[in-house]
Design a protein around this motif. Structure first.
Motif, short mmCIF file in Angstrom:
data_model
loop_
_atom_site.label_atom_id
_atom_site.label_comp_id
_atom_site.label_asym_id
_atom_site.label_seq_id
_atom_site.Cartn_x
_atom_site.Cartn_y
_atom_site.Cartn_z
N ALA A 166 45.99 42.46 47.53
CA ALA A 166 46.24 43.17 48.78
C ALA A 166 46.21 44.68 48.58
CB ALA A 166 47.57 42.73 49.37
N GLU A 167 46.63 45.12 47.39
CA GLU A 167 46.67 46.56 47.12
C GLU A 167 45.38 47.07 46.48
OE1 GLU A 167 50.13 47.26 44.78
OE2 GLU A 167 51.48 47.23 46.52
N ALA A 168 44.47 46.15 46.10
CA ALA A 168 43.24 46.56 45.43
C ALA A 168 42.35 47.34 46.39
CB ALA A 168 42.51 45.36 44.87
N ALA A 169 41.88 48.50 45.94
CA ALA A 169 41.03 49.33 46.78
C ALA A 169 39.56 48.99 46.61
CB ALA A 169 41.25 50.81 46.43
N SER A 170 39.22 48.20 45.59
CA SER A 170 37.83 47.87 45.35
C SER A 170 37.76 46.49 44.72
CB SER A 170 37.17 48.89 44.41
OG SER A 170 37.77 48.84 43.13
N LEU A 171 36.56 45.93 44.67
CA LEU A 171 36.35 44.63 44.05
C LEU A 171 36.67 44.70 42.57
CD1 LEU A 171 35.35 41.72 44.06
CD2 LEU A 171 33.01 42.60 43.80
N GLU A 172 36.28 45.77 41.91
CA GLU A 172 36.53 45.92 40.47
C GLU A 172 38.03 45.96 40.19
OE1 GLU A 172 34.49 47.72 42.27
OE2 GLU A 172 32.56 46.95 41.52
N GLU A 173 38.77 46.65 41.03
CA GLU A 173 40.22 46.73 40.84
C GLU A 173 40.86 45.36 41.08
OE1 GLU A 173 43.95 49.13 42.88
OE2 GLU A 173 41.97 50.09 42.81
N LEU A 175 39.36 42.40 40.54
CA LEU A 175 39.03 41.56 39.39
C LEU A 175 39.96 41.83 38.21
CD1 LEU A 175 35.12 41.72 39.48
CD2 LEU A 175 36.52 39.68 39.82
N LEU A 176 40.19 43.10 37.93
CA LEU A 176 41.06 43.46 36.82
C LEU A 176 42.48 42.96 37.06
CD1 LEU A 176 41.49 44.88 34.16
CD2 LEU A 176 41.87 47.03 35.41
N ALA A 177 42.95 43.06 38.31
CA ALA A 177 44.30 42.60 38.63
C ALA A 177 44.44 41.11 38.38
CB ALA A 177 44.64 42.95 40.08
N VAL A 178 43.44 40.33 38.75
CA VAL A 178 43.50 38.88 38.55
C VAL A 178 43.49 38.55 37.08
CG1 VAL A 178 42.27 36.72 38.90
CG2 VAL A 178 42.51 38.32 40.79
N LEU A 179 42.62 39.18 36.30
CA LEU A 179 42.56 38.92 34.85
C LEU A 179 43.91 39.22 34.21
CD1 LEU A 179 39.07 40.47 33.99
CD2 LEU A 179 39.65 38.04 34.15
N GLU A 180 44.52 40.33 34.59
CA GLU A 180 45.79 40.73 34.01
C GLU A 180 46.90 39.77 34.40
OE1 GLU A 180 48.75 44.65 33.94
OE2 GLU A 180 46.78 44.74 34.88
N GLU A 181 46.99 39.42 35.67
CA GLU A 181 48.06 38.54 36.13
C GLU A 181 47.95 37.15 35.50
OE1 GLU A 181 50.57 39.40 37.77
OE2 GLU A 181 50.06 41.27 38.78
N VAL A 182 46.74 36.60 35.45
CA VAL A 182 46.56 35.27 34.88
C VAL A 182 46.97 35.25 33.42
CG1 VAL A 182 44.83 33.55 34.22
CG2 VAL A 182 44.79 34.53 36.51
N CYS A 183 46.55 36.25 32.66
CA CYS A 183 46.89 36.29 31.24
C CYS A 183 48.39 36.47 31.02
CB CYS A 183 46.10 37.40 30.53
SG CYS A 183 44.34 37.05 30.35
N GLN A 184 49.03 37.28 31.85
CA GLN A 184 50.45 37.54 31.66
C GLN A 184 51.32 36.35 32.06
OE1 GLN A 184 51.33 41.18 33.73
NE2 GLN A 184 50.49 42.47 32.11
N TRP A 185 50.85 35.53 33.03
CA TRP A 185 51.67 34.41 33.50
C TRP A 185 51.32 33.09 32.83
CZ3 TRP A 185 56.00 34.50 36.28
CH2 TRP A 185 56.31 35.66 36.98
N THR A 186 50.24 33.05 32.07
CA THR A 186 49.85 31.81 31.39
C THR A 186 49.68 32.10 29.90
OG1 THR A 186 47.46 32.20 31.72
CG2 THR A 186 48.65 31.04 33.47
N ASP A 187 49.06 31.15 29.19
CA ASP A 187 48.89 31.29 27.74
C ASP A 187 47.61 32.01 27.35
OD1 ASP A 187 51.25 29.89 27.39
OD2 ASP A 187 50.22 27.95 27.35
N TRP A 188 46.80 32.39 28.32
CA TRP A 188 45.54 33.06 27.99
C TRP A 188 45.82 34.48 27.49
CZ3 TRP A 188 42.19 29.47 27.53
CH2 TRP A 188 42.18 28.37 28.39
N GLY A 313 38.20 35.59 48.45
CA GLY A 313 38.34 36.26 49.74
C GLY A 313 37.97 37.73 49.66
N LEU A 314 38.36 38.39 48.53
CA LEU A 314 38.02 39.81 48.36
C LEU A 314 36.51 39.98 48.25
CD1 LEU A 314 38.99 42.70 47.96
CD2 LEU A 314 39.16 42.23 45.51
N VAL A 315 35.88 39.07 47.48
CA VAL A 315 34.43 39.14 47.36
C VAL A 315 33.79 38.92 48.73
CG1 VAL A 315 32.41 38.04 46.32
CG2 VAL A 315 34.47 38.38 44.96
N SER A 316 34.31 37.93 49.45
CA SER A 316 33.76 37.65 50.77
C SER A 316 33.94 38.84 51.70
CB SER A 316 34.45 36.42 51.38
OG SER A 316 34.19 35.27 50.61
N ARG A 317 35.09 39.53 51.59
CA ARG A 317 35.30 40.70 52.43
C ARG A 317 34.28 41.80 52.12
NH1 ARG A 317 40.72 39.53 51.52
NH2 ARG A 317 40.96 41.17 49.96
#
Length: 802
Positions: A166-173, A175-188, A313-317
């Motif tokens: 929701a706070e991402a200003a761009s698609l790249e931002e 993507l980075l947020a998702v990579l970071e959140e997934v790694c921090q909340w799981t074992d990746w 959804g972000l990509v679709s937007r």
């Protein structure tokens, strides 16, 4: 063993007894009951440790949760259940020490099962002391909380990802947020993104996340790779459009995973690829790695996929924004090509956009100053100026609701006036505030010309009446259908086109509808007689609809002359009746010669039977059998021809009673075949009970007869569908070939020879005709050797009850 009392226990000591042996037995009983209780608990692992932490007891719940049998674990140290990291950190020893100091300790964390898998455990360790206060060991209770833990983590991950996106200003931002959140909340431990290119390969984006800089070389060197569909993790995801998991990327060949050597050097093993879908296509591929080997974890794949779904959804937007720009350009082109005037006004009434057609309607050159909301003047039927607050723009701005079919006159600069139909609609901001108003204006004089052309080309009569049932308009087809000129009917009551007996009913129905809104007839389609100018009646198919115009209520009807269709139906009915009469007569007339043939055959058999050799006797048997089959066929044909003419009127029939009669008729056959016929409660229908009995008797007789080698199993069911009941008779017999399904309902069509038990070929044809007489349909679903289901519909009785 039980004692004489039969209660499973020995004699009980009284509460005040001081007999040591009695107290000892009581304690043993209590200990036995406690152990039995612990053993019966399966939701918790409950076991004991000695003072050093060695397992000394084990219950069923412990075996279920931890995966060890008692023989495998008793005698081993309880630190076996802890992870390597927890053992290295001294967690087991600290927990025992805390239990000794505090009496008990509660802890949550990851534990390890016998097969190496992990689960999230809630653990309570309680110190056990003797009467002298000395430590005798520990009681340990463990509960598997993995589902709760994962649900909490999944929820937190989803919330974090949603917030970050929701706070991402761009698609790249994003993507980075998702990579970071997934790694921090799981074992990746490593996450990176790949993008499908126009030439069909996946190339790495300059976006990645690593939990340790030790993995940075793996990310950097991955950038030189490009994956074809089906190659490596990104290529396989691109090809399949679904997640891909490698338990250990270092254990496969470079043909399958081209970065095997790089992964081995960097220490990464398990890998996961997840597609980010936008409108069903792979838009981005996310790739994750961890340093341990791990078999595919469906739950983890689901968690990551769910977290990345919002990214789609972000990509679709982003894609939608590009599409919106293209649509704006297309909208401008469409506005100019539209045959109506289109104006876009701001919330203040200023013109923001106006197509050329709107300028022409208002009598202004396209390059001239265009009329805003204040300067768009309209006049009512009497020629009076419509106040600004009653004009479309003001009404929409006041109510926030769209406005349709608003009509008024406009005046051109040369003084000429013309009628316009105006639609107006609001466009709101995301906050619900009025942003713009769109006006669509159409020249009613031009529309009227098109309407008249259509009306004159239609062969059906189209008539419009007002609330008093006075004819306000009618098309030229009325002359061909009713013999009246249009001028003869305008201003006349609609009842002029009705026979006398229908006129009062019509007025009563119109009055009731205007007062209550209740329709006494089906306005979409009904058949009624019409009255021509010469006094003759014609059959009509009629449909009506209500319209509102300039605040008045009108009713438009479409009247179609169905004389030819009715005549055709009469010819068909007459033809069917003649065919029925012929079939009956033919069947009846065949009975007499057939009786003569049968009589003489019987006479030959009695008089000369002893003189016939084996062949002669066989020939005579064939003749007798053929005559009997012919008689059965004639009887069946007579029944078939009488379905319409000899049937009883349809009335409420209890199908349970019909089925009971049929069971009685077939009881000998049912016993001989060891058949089982089951039926749920059957409904009440409108029907002819005798004919419905024939339907069930034919279907059940066939189901039992053609059951194959196994005892027949027949099921009868009923299901309500609107104003009908759908009845089904299902068996598990030999079934029907698909090529034979269409002909089994034809007369004299039997799928079995007489030697195979085949009948006359009349039964199913008779069933179909009876069902159709009841206004129903019948169908068959069957597979060879899989059984057959006959389904047919019957009208429900008025009460609709079973």
């Amino acid at each position: 063993m039980t004692n004489g009392n039969g209660n499973g226990h020995g004699p009980r000591a009284s509460p005040g007894s001081s007999d040591p042996s009695t107290r000892e037995r009581t304690n043993e009983d209590r200990d036995y009951q406690f152990r039995a209780l612990v053993e019966a608990v399966e939701e918790y692992a409950i076991f004991r440790l000695d003072p050093e932490g060695t397992v000394v007891s084990w219950n069923t719940g412990a075996e279920r949760i931890k995966g060890y049998s008692a023989a495998e674990i008793v005698g081993r140290h309880f630190s076996t259940f802890y992870t390597d990291d927890d053992r290295a950190a001294g967690v087991p020893e600290r927990n025992l020490a805390a239990a000794v100091d505090n009496g008990s300790v509660e802890d949550e964390g990851w534990r390890v099962r016998a097969d190496g898998s992990r689960f999230w455990a809630n653990v309570t360790i309680t110190a056990i002391r003797g009467d002298d206060g000395d430590l005798e060991g520990f009681a340990k209770v463990t509960r598997d909380m993995t589902d709760r833990k994962r649900a909490e983590e999944e929820h937190q991950l989803h919330v974090s990802v949603s917030h970050s996106l929701a706070e991402a200003a761009s698609l790249e931002e994003g993507l980075l947020a998702v990579l970071e959140e997934v790694c921090q909340w799981t074992d990746w431990e490593v996450g990176q993104a790949w993008l499908p290119t126009d030439d069909g390969v996946a190339k790495k984006l300059p976006i990645s996340y690593v939990q340790s800089d030790d993995f940075a070389p793996f990310v950097d060197e991955s950038s030189v790779f490009a994956f074809e569909p089906g190659e490596g993790i990104p290529g396989r995801v691109l090809d399949a459009a679904e997640s891909v998991w490698f338990p250990d990327v270092t254990a496969v060949s470079e043909e399958i995973y081209p970065r095997t050597a790089l992964a081995a050097e960097m220490g990464v093993k398990a890998g996961l690829g997840v597609p980010v879908l936008a409108d069903g296509d792979v838009a981005v591929i996310l790739e994750f790695y961890m340093t341990e080997r791990r078999e595919m974890d469906d739950r983890l794949v689901e968690v990551v996929s769910a977290a990345t779904a919002d990214l789609g959804g972000l990509v679709s937007r982003r894609q939608a924004e590009d599409e919106l720009d293209r649509e704006r350009q297309l909208l401008g082109e469409m506005m100019e090509a539209a045959p109506v005037g289109i104006s876009v006004l701001s919330a203040d009434g200023d013109v923001q956009r106006m197509n050329e057609r709107a300028a022409v309607l208002h009598g202004r050159p396209a390059n001239a100053e265009q009329p805003d909301a204040d300067s768009r003047t309209y006049y009512d039927e009497e020629g009076s100026l419509v106040p600004f607050e009653e004009r479309p723009f003001a009404l929409v701005r006041e109510t926030g609701e769209p406005l349709y079919d608003w009509t008024a006159q406009i005046e051109h600069p040369d003084g000429q006036r013309k009628w316009l139909s105006v639609d107006a609609a609001p466009i709101e901001t995301d906050d619900g505030e009025l942003d713009r108003v769109v006006l669509i204006e159409e020249d009613l004089s031009e529309l009227g010309e098109r309407y008249r052309a259509i009306m004159e080309a239609i062969n059906d009569v189209i008539v419009t009446i007002d609330e008093t049932s006075t004819i306000r308009s009618v098309n030229p087809a009325v002359e061909d259908v009713f013999g009246y000129g249009r001028g003869d009917l305008i201003g006349e009551p609609l009842t002029r086109l009705m026979p006398e007996e229908y006129r009062e009913k019509h007025h009563a129905a119109i009055s009731r509808y205007l007062e209550t809104g209740d329709q006494t007839l089906d306005w979409e389609y009904l058949e009624l007689p019409g009255l021509r100018a010469d006094g003759t009646e014609i059959p009509l198919a009629v449909s009506f609809s209500e319209i509102r115009y300039r605040g008045e209520r009108y009713f438009t009807g479409v009247l179609r002359d169905i004389s030819e269709r009715k005549a055709y139906q009469r010819r068909i009915e007459e033809s069917n009746e003649r065919l029925e009469q012929f079939a009956y007569a033919a069947s009846h007339d065949l009975q007499e010669p057939l009786r003569m043939v049968s009589s003489y055959l019987q006479l030959i058999e009695r008089r000369y039977g002893d003189d016939l050799d084996a062949d002669g006797q066989e020939f005579l048997d064939y003749a007798v059998d053929g005559a009997e089959r012919m008689r059965d066929m004639i009887d069946g044909l007579l029944e078939y021809s009488r379905v319409e003419t000899r049937g009883d009127p349809l009335e409420p029939v209890e199908l349970d009673a019909v089925l009971a009669d049929v069971r009685d008729d077939l009881q000998v056959k049912i016993r001989e075949h060891d058949a089982e016929i089951t039926a749920e409660s059957l409904p009440r229908v409108e029907g002819d009970s005798d004919q419905l009995r024939q339907v069930f008797q034919n279907l059940l007789d066939n189901a039992v007869e053609y059951s194959g080698d196994e005892p027949p199993r027949v099921r009868i069911e009923a299901e309500r569908s609107g104003d009908e009941w759908v009845l089904s008779v299902s068996d598990e017999g030999v079934g029907i070939e698909s090529g034979d399904v269409d002909r089994i309902f034809e007369v004299f069509q039997s799928l079995h020879t007489p030697e195979e038990g085949g009948g006359t070929g009349i039964g199913l044809a008779l069933v179909k005709r009876i069902v159709e007489r009841h206004g129903g349909e019948i169908r068959v679903d069957s597979e060879p050797s899989e059984g057959t289901t006959f389904s047919f519909t019957l009208p429900a009785a008025d009460d609709g009850e079973r």
